[in-house]
Design an enzyme around this catalytic site. Structure first.
Site, PDB file in Angstrom:
ATOM      1  N   ASP A  66       1.014  -1.252   0.321  1.00 42.50           N
ATOM      2  CA  ASP A  66       0.192   0.525   0.487  1.00 42.50           C
ATOM      3  C   ASP A  66       1.004   1.564   0.361  1.00 42.50           C
ATOM      4  OD1 ASP A  66      -2.442   1.615   0.705  1.00 42.50           O
ATOM      5  OD2 ASP A  66      -3.602  -0.233   1.344  1.00 42.50           O
ATOM      6  N   HIS A 103       2.491   1.985  -3.463  1.00 44.77           N
ATOM      7  CA  HIS A 103       1.683   2.996  -3.922  1.00 44.77           C
ATOM      8  C   HIS A 103       1.650   4.507  -3.767  1.00 44.77           C
ATOM      9  CE1 HIS A 103      -2.334   0.022  -3.521  1.00 44.77           C
ATOM     10  NE2 HIS A 103      -1.624  -0.530  -3.987  1.00 44.77           N
TER      11      HIS A 103
END
Length: 413
Positions: A237, A260
């Site tokens: 993430d 991310h």
């Protein structure tokens, strides 16, 4: 032993001074830690019953060692988790402590989380709570054993899912240093920083596979004066996410990937969320991440702001979306115009170079209700390295009052 203790004390003094000097990008009104006087008393968890056999649950021994150190009022204290593999379920090191600051926790071994999710009555594994003056250091590893819990994470399908435990949670911790720690395969967030002030995190090694769910390297919320620097983060993430109600966040010299990117947000999902003011991200490298520099807000129900945000001197290597403002985050219609009640202003994307696999390298998608203001895009020099497409290499802007300058590849909106 006396020599080793003296060297450790000198190391803490050096660590305090060097970290304070390295964090001048975010000035503080007081030092992180006082200079220790004398040798610390050592509270070795094995002396309190901890067993490094990779089987015994050592929660009680860890708590006993911490309790003895924290309530030792006469001399500075050091809790030691020595070499070896220690199992532990949900563990809390809570203050306030009565010993002279700082209280030191040295992790030299590997601490493995319990994989029985029923043991976790709240979503954290190892918690540091209500401590003024903490040093957490050592070459040790916190292993969340995420692969055993990730198959049960259904949060993408079930909005009412219970959050999985974060590996290391810092709540109401102030004037502290965390350095040298490795976090491996967290069940959810690796580091969760909430309600904290004046902490420096450095030389962290954070690792989880790129497809691991919700494993943010560090999530910061409701905190002030947090510095994160000189660390390597690869996860499933955001490498770092700056959440609501935060001020004066400084992030530097991070290698991010997989992951991310480094994000401000997401913001506005819940009505209690308040504004973000003052985030600087500088001298970071993004390697094959899905995003680079990103600001993301939900539509929201209570107006708030995200302002004074700087992304500067960044290197992108094969990043999908290098520069992003997304005010439709969480919308089922990803291209629907945003009506977010959050206001984004005074944002600077400067000196960003490298490569991208997306033909839209700069995407500024702001709210129709609160258009972005004071967004600067300057000296952005990116090269497209994705598959051949007929569409041009471009920037995309909606409701963004952006100012472009210097070298611009892709060209301005």
């Amino acid at each position: 032993m006396a020599t080793a203790k003296a060297l450790f004390s000198l190391g803490v003094v050096f660590l305090s001074c060097s970290l304070i000097g390295a964090s001048r990008g975010l000035e503080t009104r007081r030092s992180l830690l006082p200079i220790p006087n004398g040798d610390p008393a050592i509270f070795d968890v094995t002396k309190f019953g901890a067993v490094a056999d990779d089987q015994t649950d050592n929660v009680d021994a860890f708590r006993a060692a911490w309790g003895a150190a924290c309530k030792n009022s006469s001399i500075q204290a050091k809790v030691l988790i020595p070499e070896g593999t220690f199992r532990a379920g949900p563990t809390m090191f809570a203050g306030p402590c009565t010993n002279p600051n700082p209280i030191i926790v040295v992790v030299m071994g590997t601490v493995k989380a319990s994989t029985d999710l029923s043991e976790y009555v709240s979503p954290e594994w190892f918690t540091f709570l209500d401590i003024d003056g903490l040093v957490l250091t050592g070459k040790g590893v916190f292993d969340g054993q995420g692969p055993k819990s990730w198959p049960f994470n259904d949060c993408k399908k079930n909005k009412g899912c219970a959050p999985f435990p974060s590996s290391l949670k810092f709540e109401k911790v102030s004037n502290s240093i965390v350095t040298g720690i490795t976090s491996l395969d967290s069940m959810m967030f690796h580091f969760h920083v909430h309600g904290c002030r004046n902490i420096s995190f450095s030389d962290l090694n954070i690792k989880a596979p790129g497809n691991s769910p919700n494993t943010d390297g560090m999530h910061i919320s409701s905190s002030d004066e947090i510095r994160v620097f000189s660390s390597v983060i690869g996860t499933g993430d955001d490498c770092i996410s700056v959440g609501h109600s935060t001020t004066n966040i400084f992030i530097s010299d991070i290698t991010c990937g997989p992951g991310h990117g480094i994000s401000v947000g997401s913001l506005g999902k819940r009505p209690e969320e308040r504004s973000v003011n003052g985030v600087t991200v500088t001298n970071c490298t993004f390697i094959n991440t899905t995003n680079g520099a990103r600001i993301k807000t939900w539509q929201g129900t209570v107006p708030a702001e995200a302002k004074s945000i700087i992304y500067e001197s960044l290197i992108m290597q094969g990043v999908q979306n290098p520069i992003v403002i997304d005010q439709s985050y969480g919308s089922k219609k990803s291209r629907a115009p945003s009506t977010s009640v959050w206001k984004i202003s005074d944002v600077h994307f400067r000196k960003i170079k490298g490569t991208t696999v997306s033909n839209i390298a700069v995407s500024l998608q702001c709210s129709t209700q609160n258009p972005c203001e004071g967004v600067e895009v300057a000296d952005v020099d990116l090269a497209y390295t994705g598959p051949p497409k007929n569409t041009p290499f471009a920037s995309s802007c909606s409701n963004a009052k952006a100012i472009f300058g210097g070298i611009l590849n892709p060209p301005r909106c």
